[in-house]
Design a protein around this motif. Sequence first.
Motif, PDB file in Angstrom:
ATOM      1  N   LEU A 170     -32.189  48.937  81.385  1.00  8.09           N
ATOM      2  CA  LEU A 170     -31.802  50.048  80.516  1.00  8.09           C
ATOM      3  C   LEU A 170     -31.660  51.323  81.336  1.00  8.09           C
ATOM      4  N   ILE A 171     -32.598  51.555  82.248  1.00 11.27           N
ATOM      5  CA  ILE A 171     -32.516  52.739  83.117  1.00 11.27           C
ATOM      6  C   ILE A 171     -31.260  52.680  83.982  1.00 11.27           C
ATOM      7  N   LEU A 172     -30.963  51.492  84.528  1.00 14.90           N
ATOM      8  CA  LEU A 172     -29.756  51.340  85.344  1.00 14.90           C
ATOM      9  C   LEU A 172     -28.492  51.590  84.523  1.00 14.90           C
ATOM     10  N   SER A 173     -28.507  51.125  83.280  1.00  6.56           N
ATOM     11  CA  SER A 173     -27.327  51.341  82.431  1.00  6.56           C
ATOM     12  C   SER A 173     -27.175  52.830  82.099  1.00  6.56           C
ATOM     13  N   LEU A 174     -28.300  53.531  81.945  1.00  3.70           N
ATOM     14  CA  LEU A 174     -28.247  54.975  81.704  1.00  3.70           C
ATOM     15  C   LEU A 174     -27.646  55.704  82.907  1.00  3.70           C
ATOM     16  N   ASN A 175     -27.966  55.177  84.096  1.00  2.00           N
ATOM     17  CA  ASN A 175     -27.515  55.834  85.330  1.00  2.00           C
ATOM     18  C   ASN A 175     -26.075  55.497  85.708  1.00  2.00           C
ATOM     19  N   HIS A 176     -25.598  54.311  85.300  1.00  8.13           N
ATOM     20  CA  HIS A 176     -24.324  53.837  85.838  1.00  8.13           C
ATOM     21  C   HIS A 176     -23.251  53.510  84.801  1.00  8.13           C
ATOM     22  N   SER A 177     -23.568  53.559  83.509  1.00  8.83           N
ATOM     23  CA  SER A 177     -22.582  53.132  82.508  1.00  8.83           C
ATOM     24  C   SER A 177     -21.459  54.151  82.322  1.00  8.83           C
ATOM     25  N   GLY A 178     -21.764  55.421  82.587  1.00 13.26           N
ATOM     26  CA  GLY A 178     -20.768  56.462  82.349  1.00 13.26           C
ATOM     27  C   GLY A 178     -20.800  57.003  80.937  1.00 13.26           C
ATOM     28  N   PHE A 179     -21.619  56.391  80.057  1.00 13.41           N
ATOM     29  CA  PHE A 179     -21.764  56.871  78.687  1.00 13.41           C
ATOM     30  C   PHE A 179     -22.907  57.879  78.605  1.00 13.41           C
ATOM     31  N   ASP A 180     -22.888  58.704  77.564  1.00 15.74           N
ATOM     32  CA  ASP A 180     -24.031  59.569  77.284  1.00 15.74           C
ATOM     33  C   ASP A 180     -25.241  58.697  76.957  1.00 15.74           C
ATOM     34  N   SER A 181     -26.430  59.230  77.225  1.00 22.31           N
ATOM     35  CA  SER A 181     -27.648  58.449  77.011  1.00 22.31           C
ATOM     36  C   SER A 181     -27.807  58.037  75.552  1.00 22.31           C
ATOM     37  N   ILE A 201     -26.489  56.629  63.263  1.00 27.60           N
ATOM     38  CA  ILE A 201     -26.650  58.046  62.917  1.00 27.60           C
ATOM     39  C   ILE A 201     -27.545  58.753  63.920  1.00 27.60           C
ATOM     40  N   LEU A 202     -28.686  58.141  64.249  1.00 29.41           N
ATOM     41  CA  LEU A 202     -29.685  58.800  65.082  1.00 29.41           C
ATOM     42  C   LEU A 202     -29.296  58.878  66.554  1.00 29.41           C
ATOM     43  N   THR A 203     -28.487  57.931  67.011  1.00 25.87           N
ATOM     44  CA  THR A 203     -28.198  57.909  68.458  1.00 25.87           C
ATOM     45  C   THR A 203     -26.724  58.131  68.799  1.00 25.87           C
ATOM     46  N   LEU A 204     -25.834  57.898  67.865  1.00 24.08           N
ATOM     47  CA  LEU A 204     -24.418  58.044  68.164  1.00 24.08           C
ATOM     48  C   LEU A 204     -23.795  59.266  67.508  1.00 24.08           C
ATOM     49  N   LEU A 205     -24.288  59.673  66.343  1.00 21.52           N
ATOM     50  CA  LEU A 205     -23.639  60.736  65.591  1.00 21.52           C
ATOM     51  C   LEU A 205     -24.368  62.075  65.678  1.00 21.52           C
ATOM     52  N   VAL A 206     -25.708  62.026  65.846  1.00 23.63           N
ATOM     53  CA  VAL A 206     -26.488  63.270  65.863  1.00 23.63           C
ATOM     54  C   VAL A 206     -26.249  64.029  67.162  1.00 23.63           C
ATOM     55  N   GLY A 255     -27.383  46.132  69.811  1.00 23.20           N
ATOM     56  CA  GLY A 255     -27.209  44.826  70.445  1.00 23.20           C
ATOM     57  C   GLY A 255     -28.430  43.954  70.286  1.00 23.20           C
ATOM     58  N   ILE A 256     -29.615  44.538  70.466  1.00 24.64           N
ATOM     59  CA  ILE A 256     -30.859  43.775  70.340  1.00 24.64           C
ATOM     60  C   ILE A 256     -31.055  43.295  68.906  1.00 24.64           C
ATOM     61  N   ILE A 257     -30.804  44.167  67.939  1.00 25.48           N
ATOM     62  CA  ILE A 257     -30.957  43.785  66.528  1.00 25.48           C
ATOM     63  C   ILE A 257     -30.013  42.647  66.172  1.00 25.48           C
ATOM     64  N   MET A 258     -28.736  42.781  66.517  1.00 25.46           N
ATOM     65  CA  MET A 258     -27.745  41.753  66.149  1.00 25.46           C
ATOM     66  C   MET A 258     -27.980  40.441  66.890  1.00 25.46           C
ATOM     67  N   ALA A 259     -28.302  40.513  68.184  1.00 22.37           N
ATOM     68  CA  ALA A 259     -28.547  39.293  68.952  1.00 22.37           C
ATOM     69  C   ALA A 259     -29.788  38.569  68.449  1.00 22.37           C
ATOM     70  N   SER A 260     -30.843  39.320  68.138  1.00 18.65           N
ATOM     71  CA  SER A 260     -32.095  38.715  67.670  1.00 18.65           C
ATOM     72  C   SER A 260     -31.910  38.041  66.318  1.00 18.65           C
ATOM     73  N   ILE A 261     -31.185  38.700  65.428  1.00 22.73           N
ATOM     74  CA  ILE A 261     -30.959  38.118  64.102  1.00 22.73           C
ATOM     75  C   ILE A 261     -30.088  36.869  64.197  1.00 22.73           C
ATOM     76  N   ALA A 262     -29.068  36.909  65.035  1.00 20.13           N
ATOM     77  CA  ALA A 262     -28.196  35.741  65.210  1.00 20.13           C
ATOM     78  C   ALA A 262     -28.986  34.549  65.735  1.00 20.13           C
ATOM     79  N   ILE A 266     -25.509  57.241  73.454  1.00 21.02           N
ATOM     80  CA  ILE A 266     -24.634  56.093  73.199  1.00 21.02           C
ATOM     81  C   ILE A 266     -25.238  54.827  73.786  1.00 21.02           C
ATOM     82  N   VAL A 267     -25.813  54.930  74.988  1.00 23.08           N
ATOM     83  CA  VAL A 267     -26.435  53.768  75.619  1.00 23.08           C
ATOM     84  C   VAL A 267     -27.604  53.265  74.766  1.00 23.08           C
ATOM     85  N   TYR A 268     -28.457  54.187  74.309  1.00 23.23           N
ATOM     86  CA  TYR A 268     -29.590  53.794  73.465  1.00 23.23           C
ATOM     87  C   TYR A 268     -29.113  53.170  72.161  1.00 23.23           C
ATOM     88  N   GLY A 269     -28.073  53.751  71.589  1.00 20.29           N
ATOM     89  CA  GLY A 269     -27.550  53.216  70.342  1.00 20.29           C
ATOM     90  C   GLY A 269     -27.000  51.813  70.498  1.00 20.29           C
TER      91      GLY A 269
END
Length: 288
Positions: A228-239, A283-288, A249-256, A241-244
């Motif tokens: 997660l830290i590496l993705s924050l540093n190298h993804s090019g997205f705002d933090s 809302i909390l991580t992508l829109l706020v 991803g974790i919620i959807m993958a776990s439920i599937a 967006i990465v957290y969101g």
Amino acid sequence: MIYLLLSILSSTTIAVIFKLMDNRNVALLPVIVLNYFSALTAGLLLFDGELSLTYILNSPWIYISFLIGSLLIIGFYLIGYTTQKAGIAVATIANKMSVIIPILFSILYFSEESSILKTLGIILAVVSVVLAVLKKNESGEQKKFSLLPLLMFLVIGVIDSAVKLAQHSYVSDGDVSLFTSFSFGLAGIIGVIILSFNPKDWKSFGNPLVWFFGILIGLANFGSMYFLILSLNHSGFDSSIVYGLNNMGIIMASIAIAMMFFREKLSRVNISGVVLALVSVAILTLLV
């Protein structure tokens, strides 16, 4: 993007392993204790600074590290136990939605700006957890397990709030890996102390599966944070967006995985909780 996918995979793997352990009657606490020593070892191997016990003991974060280490062993046990008794889907939602507690902590303690959208996201997060854990026609034993996700939600939220406080006020950028590894190590030591009061759990270390699952969960536990830290540093997205994306991803993958491989069933009410959880994350991580 590969780092983000690896972080999601690592987090999802933890829940899957806990469920597999339950199916094979593998003792939970010994595995959790080994997990922290495994994560500690991984962190120290990747730490490129000079290790010094004197430096650690004189660090400004030493006391809050003790607090976090104590809470980690409790929180991770609740994650494992909740996953086994209430299911992967419910445990994952309660775990990920606990993010609202450090958000509230930041608003109240650090006077961070609030907004209508942020307030809406917090309300939806609370409602999503309640809907996700509701089950029809529960027996007394099942009702008891329904309280586990709510307890886990609170404990994980307190841990994240303590980490937020440490990151903001005590831990420098160069000490992040050391602080994290030391907190993991403390959690493992506290776990050993707890185990000393239960000789039956000590005998579990004779089971090769305890060592296998303990090391595997430790690597996944460390990997979820490391990638997660590496993705924050190298993804090019705002933090945010990465957290969101990570939480979604974790919620959807776990439920599937829960529905396809472990035959977990979600009612319409539970599914509405899942949808609200995803909306809340957005809302909390992508829109706020």
